[in-house]
Every structure is written in structure tokens, then in C-alpha cells.
Design an enzyme around this catalytic site. Sequence first.
Site, PDB file in Angstrom:
ATOM      1  N   LYS A   1      17.691  42.697  17.236  1.00  0.00           N
ATOM      2  CA  LYS A   1      16.960  42.245  18.423  1.00  0.00           C
ATOM      3  C   LYS A   1      15.996  43.331  18.915  1.00  0.00           C
ATOM      4  CE  LYS A   1      18.285  38.095  19.146  1.00  0.00           C
ATOM      5  NZ  LYS A   1      17.574  36.938  19.672  1.00  0.00           N
TER       6      LYS A   1
ATOM      7  N   ASP B   1      22.356  37.519  26.119  1.00  0.00           N
ATOM      8  CA  ASP B   1      23.778  37.730  25.841  1.00  0.00           C
ATOM      9  C   ASP B   1      24.048  39.228  25.744  1.00  0.00           C
ATOM     10  OD1 ASP B   1      24.988  35.214  25.652  1.00  0.00           O
ATOM     11  OD2 ASP B   1      24.237  34.900  23.633  1.00  0.00           O
TER      12      ASP B   1
HETATM   13  C1  LIG Z   1      23.681  40.334  16.860  1.00  0.00           C
HETATM   14  C2  LIG Z   1      23.009  39.028  16.890  1.00  0.00           C
HETATM   15  N1  LIG Z   1      23.038  38.262  15.800  1.00  0.00           N
HETATM   16  C3  LIG Z   1      22.428  37.069  15.756  1.00  0.00           C
HETATM   17  C4  LIG Z   1      21.790  36.565  16.863  1.00  0.00           C
HETATM   18  C5  LIG Z   1      21.163  35.215  16.792  1.00  0.00           C
HETATM   19  O1  LIG Z   1      19.799  35.250  16.909  1.00  0.00           O
HETATM   20  P1  LIG Z   1      18.995  33.975  17.384  1.00  0.00           P
HETATM   21  O2  LIG Z   1      19.395  33.715  18.804  1.00  0.00           O
HETATM   22  O3  LIG Z   1      17.594  34.350  17.202  1.00  0.00           O
HETATM   23  O4  LIG Z   1      19.444  32.849  16.513  1.00  0.00           O
HETATM   24  C6  LIG Z   1      21.738  37.333  18.039  1.00  0.00           C
HETATM   25  C7  LIG Z   1      21.090  36.826  19.243  1.00  0.00           C
HETATM   26  O5  LIG Z   1      21.132  37.420  20.291  1.00  0.00           O
HETATM   27  C8  LIG Z   1      22.354  38.594  18.045  1.00  0.00           C
HETATM   28  O6  LIG Z   1      22.307  39.390  19.124  1.00  0.00           O
END
Ligand SMILES: Cc1ncc(COP(=O)(O)O)c(C=O)c1O
Length: 394
Positions: free
Chosen positions: A75, A123
Site C-alpha cells: 500500500k 483498515d
Molecule cells: C496487506 C494488504 N493486502 C491486500 C490488500 C487488498 O488490497 P485491495 O483493497 O486493493 O484489494 C490490502 C488492502 O488494504 C492490504 O493492506
Amino acid sequence: MLLRNTLADHGRPLDPADAAALGPGAAAEVERFLATREGHAETPLVALPGLARRLGVAALHVKDEGHRLGLGSFKALGGAYAVIRLAVEAASRRLGRPVALADWRRPEVAEAAAGLTVACATDGNHGRSVAQGAQLVGAGCVIFVHAGVSAARCEAIARFGARLVRVAGSYDDSVVEAARQAEAHGWTVVSDTAWPGYERIPLLVMQGYTALLAEALRRLPAPPTHAFIQAGVGGIAAAGAAFFSEALGDRRPHLTVVDPSRAACLYESARAGHPVTVPHGAPTVMAMLECHAPSLVAWRILARAADAFMTVEDEDAVEAMRRLARPVDGDPAVVAGESGGAGLAALLRVAGDAAQREALGLGPDARVLLVNTEGATDPARYEELVGLAPAAVA
Ligand SMILES: Cc1ncc(COP(=O)(O)O)c(C=O)c1O
């Protein structure tokens, strides 16, 4: 549970704007920008030949985003990039002439950014990135966190000087509240999820993610035949689907989107044939994936360019974290946070099920790419789940 993509849109070319925003040309621009960021380094692409052999595939590589820009997750690439681009655009408007992204450190960008406040719901990881971008250009920043965001994650955001606002309810409630307050105060929402009429900024956020895909493709000995990418709102999975479609055409990997079964908004959307909001239930250990409605931009891309949708259970995710922490046959260890190992959780499930292997064409020649989307972004939680402190693993 596994669902092949049988949507009417499957295989249709991407919308030209999505293709341009997320293809190799855009990724190259993001990489040029990253080269100007202090502390930037390509993240490791880790080969796990021992685990590949045990799973009956030819190769397994994990792009390890736990090392990204000191923030511990992929992110770091999206929110900060979008904020800095917006500040540069604000400077262009102010000066009435183009300002190059590479000039983001110039005083005229700081002057424009001083009049900008960015806001988002998170989150944890996206907010950290937005806050870092705002601090780098000197913009104001307000981050909305729901009740389930841990104190450790909040502190990590506050460290970048952002103001935090607690919102009762879920992630989706915090998205609504961020948009409402931003509208009232004239702030710019820098969201990683898109909704009707709000697409450009989430697409910029996703554009930031393409750097990790370009890095991975450059370092892989051969293009992957399969990728399993976890989804919250679908942004990183869609960035992967679009990037690989544009970079590799017909040779793009078979892409499976992986949702936690407790917040399976992409899987359920694929089942319904249109984007759906799933009901809130018990929280999932994959806290960063706990999103109940897909990003509309991500959905538009995944409907065309994802090949399968899948759910995994909490215990699968924890098992994946443990397998990565305690590798086999001389493989290196990887520190994967609760949401980081979800792609491996899906692969472990498919690899052990002959019918699913067949459905995905996962044979002995398969070369699989996974993204460890986060390291131990909540170290205490990591230790509780894995039984080892992150520092003892790698
Ligand atoms: C560690 C991690 N993996 C995967 C995701 C999923 O990403 P997306 O919301 O773009 O699908 C997030 C989203 O915050 C994340 O923080």
C-alpha cells in the site's frame, strides 16, 4: 471455494483508460517517480523451490512487499503516489503551466500542497501511505479508522502527522464518513476504492501498485503462468490483471482473485454477475481484506481479466503465514502478515485438490507468482499467530 470466471465480460479488452493507467508505460512512470523517493528500493522477489516441489509446480515466487518504503506493505506504493501526484497537479493549476512529477520536491509544489487536505478511510495500510505522502509534500491529512483498526496500526499512521478520526462500525462505514466529512470541509478524498462518479483517484492509487508488478516481471526468470492475488476491494488484484494483460497479452498468467470467506465481496460479485455488497459477519483474521463491497474500477477490470475467484478461511491464512515463517528444503523464510499470505493460502488449497488443479490448469509446469502484500504490520498479532517474533523469522 473456487469459481471460474464465466462472466459475459471475461476476455473482453480492457477499457482503454484502465489499460493506459495500469499498463507497462504507466508502471515505468511510477518507477521513475519511486527513484526520487528517499528509502526506495526494489522489494525482494523470493524463490521458494522447495515449496514449489512439494506443491507439484515448476516454480513459486513471492514478491515480498513487507519491505516496501519502510511501511511494511504494498500500500506504500499507492496512496502516497496519488497524494504526491495531486499536489503536483495543484501546483500546475496554480502556476498555469505543467509541473513534472519528478519535480515534486520543488517549493512551488509545497506551496500548493499547503492548501490541500487529503482524507481517506483505512483498515491500516492505505491510511499509512496517504499520511506519508501528505507529510512528504506538506499537505494536511485526516484518516478515518473503524472500530477494528488496532492501536498499533493507528499509531503507525499518527507517526506521519495525520489526524485520526475514529468511526463506529465497519470499514465501509468509515469510507462513507470520510467522504461525508471531506465534502463538508473541502478536503480531497484519496480512496483506494472507487464508486460511481469517483474513479480517477482510486485509479491513480492502483497505478502506484503497478511498480511492484513491473519489478516482479523484470526479475522472474520466465513470465508466470499463474498468479493468486488477494483482494480487499480488489485494487491490487485488478492492477495485476490489467498490468499482465497489457504487458503479456495472450501469455498473461491465469489470475485467481482470493477473498477471505468472511468478506468475499469479489467472489460473491462474480457469483451474482454484478458488484454486490456482502453482509457484515464475524471479523476475519485477514483484517486488511475485510471489505464488503468491491471497488467499481477494480470490478470492471476483474470481470474482464481475472480468470477465477476463490475464498480462503482464516485457518488457511494462518497456515500460510506459518509455512512462510518455517520454510522447507532450504527455502528462505518470508515474514507475511495476516493478509499477506492469503495468496499462498489459496495456492495450498488448490494444490491439494485434483479437481481445482484441473480447473485452473495448475500442472507440473506451472510457474506461480504470489504477492506477500504485507509483512508483520502488527507485530504482536504476528507473534500470537505464528508463535515466533518477526525478527526471529527473517
Ligand atoms: C496487506 C494488504 N493486502 C491486500 C490488500 C487488498 O488490497 P485491495 O483493497 O486493493 O484489494 C490490502 C488492502 O488494504 C492490504 O493492506
